[in-house]
Design a protein around this motif. Structure first.
Motif, short mmCIF file in Angstrom:
data_model
loop_
_atom_site.label_atom_id
_atom_site.label_comp_id
_atom_site.label_asym_id
_atom_site.label_seq_id
_atom_site.Cartn_x
_atom_site.Cartn_y
_atom_site.Cartn_z
N GLU A 19 45.21 30.80 33.77
CA GLU A 19 43.97 31.39 34.27
C GLU A 19 44.27 32.64 35.09
O GLU A 19 45.27 32.68 35.82
N SER A 20 43.44 33.65 34.98
CA SER A 20 43.65 34.86 35.79
C SER A 20 42.33 35.59 35.95
O SER A 20 42.05 36.53 35.23
N ILE A 21 41.55 35.15 36.90
CA ILE A 21 40.21 35.73 37.06
C ILE A 21 40.29 37.16 37.60
O ILE A 21 39.50 38.02 37.23
N CYS A 22 41.25 37.42 38.51
CA CYS A 22 41.28 38.75 39.14
C CYS A 22 42.12 39.74 38.35
O CYS A 22 42.37 40.86 38.82
N GLY A 23 42.57 39.34 37.15
CA GLY A 23 43.34 40.28 36.33
C GLY A 23 44.66 40.66 36.96
O GLY A 23 45.04 41.83 36.94
N ALA B 258 45.56 40.72 40.15
CA ALA B 258 45.50 41.48 41.40
C ALA B 258 46.03 40.67 42.58
O ALA B 258 46.10 41.19 43.70
N GLY B 259 46.37 39.39 42.36
CA GLY B 259 46.86 38.56 43.46
C GLY B 259 45.77 38.18 44.43
O GLY B 259 46.03 37.93 45.61
N LYS B 260 44.54 38.12 43.93
CA LYS B 260 43.42 37.86 44.83
C LYS B 260 42.71 36.54 44.57
O LYS B 260 42.12 35.97 45.47
N CYS B 261 42.69 36.09 43.31
CA CYS B 261 41.83 34.92 43.00
C CYS B 261 42.56 33.61 43.24
O CYS B 261 41.92 32.58 43.44
N GLY B 262 43.88 33.60 43.19
CA GLY B 262 44.64 32.38 43.42
C GLY B 262 44.52 31.36 42.29
O GLY B 262 44.88 30.20 42.45
N LYS B 263 44.03 31.79 41.13
CA LYS B 263 43.81 30.84 40.03
C LYS B 263 45.05 30.65 39.16
O LYS B 263 45.06 29.80 38.29
N CYS B 264 46.09 31.47 39.38
CA CYS B 264 47.25 31.43 38.48
C CYS B 264 48.42 30.67 39.10
O CYS B 264 49.57 30.96 38.81
N LYS B 265 48.10 29.68 39.96
CA LYS B 265 49.17 28.94 40.66
C LYS B 265 50.07 28.20 39.67
O LYS B 265 49.58 27.55 38.75
N ALA C 222 51.53 33.12 39.57
CA ALA C 222 52.28 33.60 38.39
C ALA C 222 52.15 35.10 38.20
O ALA C 222 53.03 35.75 37.64
N CYS C 223 51.05 35.68 38.69
CA CYS C 223 50.86 37.12 38.48
C CYS C 223 51.65 37.95 39.48
O CYS C 223 51.75 39.17 39.33
N GLN C 224 52.21 37.31 40.53
CA GLN C 224 52.94 38.05 41.55
C GLN C 224 54.44 37.82 41.51
O GLN C 224 55.22 38.72 41.86
S1 FES Z 1 45.57 36.20 38.51
FE1 FES Z 1 44.43 36.20 40.32
S2 FES Z 1 45.89 35.71 41.83
FE2 FES Z 1 47.02 35.73 40.02
#
Ligand code: FES
Length: 633
Positions: free
Chosen positions: A37-41, A43-50, A83-85
């Protein structure tokens, strides 16, 4: 270390991919075919990609500021990472566990939309020609020979694109002086191919939303949509909303170029996926037509967008554009065309024009209203005589952003919620009937509406502690929260809840929309009872329950049967424009006709907004039917 050991393993999927230095875990998961999952694309903001690092944590970058902010101690203590960071520092063997709540599942994509039938009349047309061969008795040059044949056999008077001349001699002779000519708008030869290729003619219509990009592959001969692909807008990491993306272009050197490059690259990758799906060559894509709000439109074409964001909010371009693929960087037939529908004004852009063309609102005798809800919501109201438009900064909450358990409408998302007003029993429905993993926009609107109907939420948006309602409880962070699903049912090891912060996010979004509705109605001098039809466009507008949307004060208070769901109307309008030059001409005239209302410049804006923050509204006389309509079962 053995090279074979330098892999990232994604569990429980049993998939692996090479641990490439500098790549994020999210990029590598994509490479391995694992959807996170990656709602914020990213950006490290949504926290959905844990994700949880089970081994090889040393090989990753140290948790950065975004991770520490979202994950707190769990980043260091339990090896939980975004995962995005997290990037690969040293290629090694790394084992990653993707927890249930971070798995994306199957995304419900709304690609379909109402598309009134029009005569197929694409701007690109292929014509099969039998060309008289060159002989000593007929000494005409190849271009004259071709244009003469075109005039005689297709009644077309055209010129030849300068880049095409080099291909003409070979193309005419290769199949015994039989060739296929592609004409743009009947007046420009943009391609000459040997033999009969009339059945190989494709175009792509694309709807560039602030949050999502959808592309359709159209067979220009039949008018059929043969494939559809979508992706989150790759500009999201540069800013969730239009204002932050525009300020990025002003603040950062080359900011505008970067934003253009990522969206063009994103659309190119969608086109590659479309081509792959149907076995179509990039060379066969003759035209790409895009729609989007004014900012998305300008950023795609590399036009400065900053003036739209500040008074007096003038966009750089209103008229429809047509340019070369090379100018924008599109991978398609090189002498094809990249076009857009026209904009209106402010942020009301080509997507709203496309909405208008496909909804048919411009033809209505009675007053109607088209609402296309997105991170930016466009509203057009009026009838055949007069049309007014505005744009509302509704934000990405309906996409699940800024909502604690928010997610997109994918497998396991709670999409419908019912609360029995007497027994207070809660019933749910999830996408694909899977165990609940989170809640999507339609689910949270239902929940707020139902809590309000059951007397568990007051008009200011505060949960009410009735003591007989076991599902409303004290939240750890303070205040109350509503438990939508218990951990025993979610399989995530925790309850899915809606807290005060989540309710407030939805109040802000719905107030932004209703303020626009309200101001346009006032300008037209009409009330809700005068609105004969509400056209609900976009994915969220289609899936949200109409009664719930009225009940929370997002849609005007009209009988639910007056609400017509028209699906992805912007996508439909873009497809219509690709298939018919008449639809483009209509778009051009509508874009001139629609008046634009700049909400921020309206004297009553702040007051309207403050009143619309209430559920459904501070002035209940505007919602005489509040709570009466029942949500669909
Ligand atoms: S995709 Fe949103 S914090 Fe990683």
């Amino acid at each position: 270390m053995d090279l074979a050991e330098q892999h990232v393993h994604f569990q429980p999927f049993g998939r692996k991919t090479e641990a490439k230095k500098g790549k994020t875990l999210l990029q590598l998961a994509n490479d391995a075919g694992v959807s996170i999952e990656s709602i914020c694309g990213s950006a490290g903001k949504c926290g959905k990609c844990k994700v949880v690092v089970r081994s090889g944590a040393f090989a990753l970058s140290a948790p950065n500021e975004s991770e520490l902010k979202i994950l707190g101690d769990s980043a260091r203590v339990s090896n939980v990472r975004l995962a995005c960071q997290a990037t690969i520092r040293t290629p090694s063997r790394i084992v990653i566990e993707v927890p249930e709540e971070s798995r994306r599942g199957h995304h419900r994509l709304l690609a379909a939309g109402v598309e009134p039938k029009r005569v197929l009349k694409p701007a690109m047309k292929k014509v099969l020609l039998k060309i008289p061969p060159a002989t000593l008795k007929d000494l005409r040059a190849d271009d004259d020979r071709l244009l003469d044949a075109l005039g005689k056999q297709a009644s077309a008077r055209a010129s030849i694109h300068p880049g095409v001349h080099a291909h003409i001699p070979g193309a005419m002779r290769e199949k015994g002086w039989v060739a296929t000519v592609t004409l743009y708008r009947g007046r420009e030869v943009i391609k000459v191919e040997p033999g009969d290729t009339t059945n190989d003619s494709f175009g792509v219509a694309a709807d560039i939303g602030t949050t999502k990009v959808v592309a359709y592959l159209i067979d220009l001969r039949s008018g059929e949509t043969v494939a559809t692909e979508s992706m989150p807008n790759p500009q999201i990491p540069f800013g969730e909303d239009l204002m932050s993306r525009i300020s990025y272009t002003v603040r950062e050197k080359d900011g505008a170029q970067k934003l253009q490059a990522v969206i063009v690259e994103g659309l190119n990758s969608l086109i590659s996926r479309l081509c792959e799906q149907k076995g179509v060559e990039h060379e066969s894509i003759l035209e790409v037509i895009v729609v989007g709000n004014t900012a998305m439109h300008h950023l795609f074409f590399g036009i400065p967008a900053q003036h739209v964001a500040a008074a007096p909010y003038a966009p750089a371009v209103r008229t429809s554009l047509t340019t070369s693929p090379e100018h924008v960087g599109m991978r398609m037939y090189r002498f094809g065309k990249v076009s857009s529908l026209p904009n209106i004004a402010g942020f009301v852009g080509a997507d709203a024009v496309a909405d208008l063309v496909s909804s048919g609102l411009y033809n209505d005798k009675k007053i109607g209203m088209m609402i296309d809800i997105g991170t930016n919501t466009e509203i057009i109201a009026g009838n055949e005589k007069r049309l007014l438009s505005c744009s509302c900064a509704s934000g990405p909450a309906f996409e699940g952003a800024h909502i604690r358990f928010g997610m997109r409408a994918a497998t396991g998302a709670i999409e419908r919620v019912w609360i029995d007003p007497v027994t207070k029993d809660v019933r749910l429905r999830t996408v694909d009937d899977a165990p609940p993993r989170g809640i999507c926009g339609s689910g949270i609107v239902d929940a707020i509406s139902e809590l309000s109907r059951a007397g568990l939420l007051d008009a200011s948006g505060r949960l009410v502690d009735t003591r007989d309602m076991k599902d409303v409880r004290k939240a750890k962070a303070g205040g109350l929260e509503f438990v939508v699903a218990r951990s025993k049912d979610t399989g995530m090891g925790e309850d899915i809840t809606i807290g005060q912060h989540d309710i407030q996010e939805i109040q802000l979004a719905k107030a932004a929309i209703f303020t626009g509705v309200s101001i346009l109605m006032a300008k037209l001098n009409v009330g809700c009872s005068n609105i004969a039809r509400v056209y609900a466009a976009g994915a969220f507008g289609t899936y949200v329950d109409a009664a719930s949307a009225i009940n929370i004060g997002m849609y005007p208070d009209v009988p639910v049967e007056r609400i017509r769901f028209i699906g992805n109307a912007a996508g439909s309008g873009a497809r219509m424009a690709l298939k018919s030059t008449d639809a483009r001409d209509l778009a051009e005239s509508l874009s001139r006709k629609v008046e634009y209302v700049e909400l921020a410049a309206e004297p009553g804006f702040q007051n309207e907004f403050a009143q619309a923050m209430f559920l459904p509204h501070r002035d209940l006389s505007r919602f005489p039917n509040h709570g009466k309509a029942k949500p669909r079962q």
